[in-house]
Design a protein around this motif. Structure first.
Motif, PDB file in Angstrom:
ATOM      1  N   VAL A  89    -101.825  38.331  38.949  1.00  0.00           N
ATOM      2  CA  VAL A  89    -102.256  36.905  39.191  1.00  0.00           C
ATOM      3  C   VAL A  89    -101.199  35.984  39.212  1.00  0.00           C
ATOM      4  CG1 VAL A  89    -104.443  37.412  38.426  1.00  0.00           C
ATOM      5  CG2 VAL A  89    -102.436  36.934  36.912  1.00  0.00           C
ATOM      6  N   SER A  90    -100.045  36.248  38.896  1.00  0.00           N
ATOM      7  CA  SER A  90     -98.765  35.483  38.536  1.00  0.00           C
ATOM      8  C   SER A  90     -98.094  35.207  39.788  1.00  0.00           C
ATOM      9  CB  SER A  90     -97.984  36.064  37.621  1.00  0.00           C
ATOM     10  OG  SER A  90     -98.313  35.998  36.058  1.00  0.00           O
ATOM     11  N   PHE A  91     -98.133  36.561  40.554  1.00  0.00           N
ATOM     12  CA  PHE A  91     -97.649  36.538  41.865  1.00  0.00           C
ATOM     13  C   PHE A  91     -98.437  35.769  42.905  1.00  0.00           C
ATOM     14  CE2 PHE A  91     -97.405  38.190  46.217  1.00  0.00           C
ATOM     15  CZ  PHE A  91     -96.185  38.172  46.609  1.00  0.00           C
ATOM     16  N   ALA A  92     -99.777  35.814  42.544  1.00  0.00           N
ATOM     17  CA  ALA A  92    -100.793  35.024  43.564  1.00  0.00           C
ATOM     18  C   ALA A  92    -100.610  33.457  43.487  1.00  0.00           C
ATOM     19  CB  ALA A  92    -102.163  35.519  43.113  1.00  0.00           C
ATOM     20  N   ASN A  93    -100.244  33.255  41.973  1.00  0.00           N
ATOM     21  CA  ASN A  93    -100.162  31.622  41.909  1.00  0.00           C
ATOM     22  C   ASN A  93     -98.836  31.292  42.496  1.00  0.00           C
ATOM     23  OD1 ASN A  93    -101.291  29.200  40.595  1.00  0.00           O
ATOM     24  ND2 ASN A  93     -99.449  29.424  39.233  1.00  0.00           N
ATOM     25  N   VAL A  94     -97.795  32.064  42.454  1.00  0.00           N
ATOM     26  CA  VAL A  94     -96.450  31.710  43.110  1.00  0.00           C
ATOM     27  C   VAL A  94     -96.795  31.406  44.482  1.00  0.00           C
ATOM     28  CG1 VAL A  94     -94.348  32.603  43.635  1.00  0.00           C
ATOM     29  CG2 VAL A  94     -95.130  32.688  41.331  1.00  0.00           C
ATOM     30  N   TRP A  95     -97.577  32.580  45.224  1.00  0.00           N
ATOM     31  CA  TRP A  95     -97.860  32.344  46.688  1.00  0.00           C
ATOM     32  C   TRP A  95     -98.328  31.309  46.929  1.00  0.00           C
ATOM     33  CZ3 TRP A  95    -102.580  32.797  49.285  1.00  0.00           C
ATOM     34  CH2 TRP A  95    -102.363  32.893  50.782  1.00  0.00           C
ATOM     35  N   ARG A  96     -99.439  30.867  46.145  1.00  0.00           N
ATOM     36  CA  ARG A  96    -100.298  29.674  46.449  1.00  0.00           C
ATOM     37  C   ARG A  96     -99.709  28.302  46.310  1.00  0.00           C
ATOM     38  NH1 ARG A  96    -104.374  26.345  44.109  1.00  0.00           N
ATOM     39  NH2 ARG A  96    -105.637  25.571  45.563  1.00  0.00           N
ATOM     40  N   GLY A  97     -98.695  28.128  44.930  1.00  0.00           N
ATOM     41  CA  GLY A  97     -98.349  27.020  44.663  1.00  0.00           C
ATOM     42  C   GLY A  97     -97.063  26.495  44.968  1.00  0.00           C
ATOM     43  N   THR A  98     -96.092  27.410  45.638  1.00  0.00           N
ATOM     44  CA  THR A  98     -94.462  27.233  45.986  1.00  0.00           C
ATOM     45  C   THR A  98     -94.474  26.049  46.894  1.00  0.00           C
ATOM     46  OG1 THR A  98     -94.171  29.669  45.610  1.00  0.00           O
ATOM     47  CG2 THR A  98     -92.523  28.231  46.936  1.00  0.00           C
ATOM     48  N   ALA A  99     -95.372  25.682  47.688  1.00  0.00           N
ATOM     49  CA  ALA A  99     -95.318  24.689  48.889  1.00  0.00           C
ATOM     50  C   ALA A  99     -95.041  23.324  48.185  1.00  0.00           C
ATOM     51  CB  ALA A  99     -96.606  24.568  49.515  1.00  0.00           C
ATOM     52  N   ASN A 136     -95.952  21.175  37.938  1.00  0.00           N
ATOM     53  CA  ASN A 136     -96.353  22.582  37.942  1.00  0.00           C
ATOM     54  C   ASN A 136     -96.981  23.324  36.699  1.00  0.00           C
ATOM     55  OD1 ASN A 136     -96.038  23.046  40.689  1.00  0.00           O
ATOM     56  ND2 ASN A 136     -93.712  23.670  40.369  1.00  0.00           N
ATOM     57  N   THR A 137     -96.350  22.924  35.708  1.00  0.00           N
ATOM     58  CA  THR A 137     -96.578  23.670  34.348  1.00  0.00           C
ATOM     59  C   THR A 137     -98.093  23.115  33.787  1.00  0.00           C
ATOM     60  OG1 THR A 137     -94.486  23.745  33.492  1.00  0.00           O
ATOM     61  CG2 THR A 137     -96.243  23.777  31.879  1.00  0.00           C
ATOM     62  N   LEU A 138     -98.316  21.840  34.128  1.00  0.00           N
ATOM     63  CA  LEU A 138     -99.536  21.137  33.680  1.00  0.00           C
ATOM     64  C   LEU A 138    -100.977  21.944  34.676  1.00  0.00           C
ATOM     65  CD1 LEU A 138     -98.953  17.694  32.845  1.00  0.00           C
ATOM     66  CD2 LEU A 138     -99.361  19.532  31.394  1.00  0.00           C
ATOM     67  N   GLN A 139    -100.554  22.036  35.724  1.00  0.00           N
ATOM     68  CA  GLN A 139    -101.132  22.707  36.867  1.00  0.00           C
ATOM     69  C   GLN A 139    -101.551  24.301  36.828  1.00  0.00           C
ATOM     70  OE1 GLN A 139    -100.807  25.025  39.609  1.00  0.00           O
ATOM     71  NE2 GLN A 139    -102.832  24.836  40.248  1.00  0.00           N
ATOM     72  N   THR A 140    -100.645  24.793  36.186  1.00  0.00           N
ATOM     73  CA  THR A 140    -100.858  26.223  35.953  1.00  0.00           C
ATOM     74  C   THR A 140    -101.320  26.535  34.801  1.00  0.00           C
ATOM     75  OG1 THR A 140     -98.560  26.587  37.220  1.00  0.00           O
ATOM     76  CG2 THR A 140     -99.291  28.506  35.582  1.00  0.00           C
TER      77      THR A 140
END
Length: 327
Positions: free
Chosen positions: A197-207, A258-262
């Motif tokens: 799930v961490s990788f999934a959040n990286v893939w989705r939020g890197t933009a 990013n921290t608050l969103q995550t």
């Protein structure tokens, strides 16, 4: 012979100064405003300055401060969704129960792991790397890369969760590629759920990080980097001693957002693992949802939500102090 007096009736002589210049008498000096008048003037100026933002303040009070205040009240009660006629005030019992619950402490730990891996390290580092590489790439490469990365960002969270579930599941795309390469495969959502799930959040939020850093890098004068390059500074030295110091405020702002969103990510994890297997990927938002809506303990779930809000506030204070120090 009669001598005229210096002052005749109905007229008065004005005193003359040197050279025969007539002096005009001055009136009494105006007294400075008193303390009360000064206070009233300052209050009036403050009200006039606050008038343009008063609608926004009212909206924030209604839709932000109001719900937070009501949740703070509920957190100190034993309110339940079902099986209860009325709630009662229980004080700090909900918070004591939370800190004595091993599942809550496990959720706190997993939330910190998820935030550090996917936001502070993953999105931040990958976004900076993509922004740096895209500055040196050709226009077609920048266009294609930007479109792919931004598409992952604009996808709804539920859709992104289903896509990553299909990628990591036992019969998914990742294992198909590993089997084709004759490499060992496994059920990633069962063996390493928090990493998945961490990788999934990286893939989705890197933009988002990529866009922030692209704008920051474009503000760096080219003369500075060109002068460092002429002086023989390598790419890594230019990055460490020139680029990073000049965009440090953008780094701090990006980390805070990013921290608050995550910390509040719910749908992505819920779709992929639902907090499982067991509680191995149950972060604080999922734990709060389980207690409040699945177990109907609204008071306890709201207390957990307040603790999550406190964690986000602590991160915000740390980042704001760092930004203030740098300023």
């Amino acid at each position: 012979m009669t001598t005229a007096s210096p002052a005749s009736s109905g007229s008065s002589a004005s005193p003359s100064g040197p050279g025969g210049v007539t002096k005009t008498p001055r009136g009494p000096a105006t007294a400075p405003p008193g303390p009360r008048a000064q206070v009233r003037a300052r209050v009036r100026r403050g009200l006039l300055r606050a008038l343009p933002v008063s609608p926004a303040v009212v909206l924030l009070a209604l839709f932000l401060a109001g719900p937070i205040g009501y949740c703070a009240y509920i957190a100190f009660t034993d309110l339940q969704l079902t099986g209860q006629a009325e709630s009662s005030f229980v004080g700090l019992d909900n918070f004591r129960e939370a800190f004595g619950d091993e599942r809550f402490l496990n959720a706190v730990w997993l939330t910190l792991v998820f935030t550090v891996l996917s936001s502070i390290i993953g999105q931040n580092t990958l976004g900076l790397a993509l922004a740096t590489l895209m500055q040196r790439a050709s226009k077609p490469v920048r266009t294609v890369t930007g479109a792919i990365v931004v598409t992952a960002w604009v996808l709804p969270e539920v859709v992104a969760g289903f896509l990553l579930y299909a990628f990591f599941r036992r019969e998914g795309t990742l294992n198909a590629v590993l089997d084709a390469l004759h490499l060992p495969s496994q059920n990633w959502l069962f063996t390493l759920p928090i990493l998945a799930v961490s990788f999934a959040n990286v893939w989705r939020g890197t933009a988002f990080s990529m866009l922030v850093y692209s704008a920051a890098l474009n503000e760096i004068p080219k003369e500075i980097t060109e002068a460092a390059q002429v002086d023989g500074a390598s790419g890594w030295r230019r990055m460490w001693h020139i680029t990073l110091p000049m965009i440090r405020r953008s780094i701090g702002t990006n980390l805070m957002l990013n921290t608050l969103q995550t910390l509040s990510v719910f749908g992505l994890i819920w779709v992929m693992t639902r907090g499982g297997p067991g509680n191995d990927s149950q972060t604080l938002p999922l734990f709060m949802y389980e207690q409040a809506f699945q177990k109907s303990m609204i008071g306890y779930g709201t207390a957990v939500a307040l603790l999550l809000l406190l964690v986000g506030s602590l991160f915000s204070v740390v980042y704001m102090r760092l930004l203030r120090t740098e300023a």
